[in-house]
Design a protein around this motif. Structure first.
Motif, PDB file in Angstrom:
ATOM      1  N   ARG A  53     -77.184  38.488  27.047  1.00 58.79           N
ATOM      2  CA  ARG A  53     -75.598  38.484  27.731  1.00 58.79           C
ATOM      3  C   ARG A  53     -75.494  37.061  28.182  1.00 58.79           C
ATOM      4  N   GLN A  59     -72.579  39.380  38.145  1.00 61.67           N
ATOM      5  CA  GLN A  59     -71.883  40.253  37.480  1.00 61.67           C
ATOM      6  C   GLN A  59     -72.410  40.923  36.296  1.00 61.67           C
ATOM      7  N   VAL A  60     -73.048  40.252  35.495  1.00 57.53           N
ATOM      8  CA  VAL A  60     -73.778  40.978  34.275  1.00 57.53           C
ATOM      9  C   VAL A  60     -75.017  41.727  34.683  1.00 57.53           C
ATOM     10  N   PRO A  62     -75.682  43.830  37.288  1.00 58.83           N
ATOM     11  CA  PRO A  62     -75.226  44.974  37.720  1.00 58.83           C
ATOM     12  C   PRO A  62     -74.683  45.968  36.822  1.00 58.83           C
ATOM     13  N   GLN A  63     -73.802  45.190  35.841  1.00 61.18           N
ATOM     14  CA  GLN A  63     -73.156  46.004  34.656  1.00 61.18           C
ATOM     15  C   GLN A  63     -74.236  46.374  33.738  1.00 61.18           C
ATOM     16  N   LEU A  64     -75.222  45.557  33.499  1.00 60.52           N
ATOM     17  CA  LEU A  64     -76.261  45.903  32.519  1.00 60.52           C
ATOM     18  C   LEU A  64     -77.224  47.204  33.044  1.00 60.52           C
ATOM     19  N   GLN A  66     -76.106  49.297  35.102  1.00 59.20           N
ATOM     20  CA  GLN A  66     -75.307  50.516  34.792  1.00 59.20           C
ATOM     21  C   GLN A  66     -75.253  51.167  33.751  1.00 59.20           C
ATOM     22  N   GLU A  67     -75.333  50.243  32.588  1.00 58.17           N
ATOM     23  CA  GLU A  67     -75.043  50.726  31.194  1.00 58.17           C
ATOM     24  C   GLU A  67     -76.480  51.304  30.879  1.00 58.17           C
TER      25      GLU A  67
END
Length: 82
Positions: A53, A59-60, A62-64, A66-67
């Motif tokens: 990523r 930002q990256v 937490p998004q990862l 969650q995914e």
């Protein structure tokens, strides 16, 4: 330049744009990308994978998480130079 501003590398980001690099030229960036691709191939040959990523880690990550349905992220910081 001696500053730490990002600049275009001339290497495609795979999304219609170019990769940006922090104080590195296109030759260094190309070697780095080749090494990362080699690592990904090696991990896949062992049944694993490498998630890549770009962006702000705040930002990256937490998004990862969650995914991937991850509840906790841990890290270790070892100070000093390598």
């Amino acid at each position: 330049p001696s500053d730490y501003s990002t600049r275009l590398t001339g290497i495609s980001d795979g999304k219609g744009g170019q990769l940006h690099s922090l104080n590195h030229g296109p030759h260094f960036t190309r070697r780095l990308i080749d090494a990362v691709h080699s690592l990904r191939r090696a991990l896949r040959s062992l049944g694993g994978d490498l998630i890549i990523r770009t962006g702000n880690p705040l930002q990256v990550i937490p998004q990862l998480a969650q995914e991937l349905l991850i509840d906790e992220v841990a890290f270790s910081e070892i100070p000093g130079q390598y």
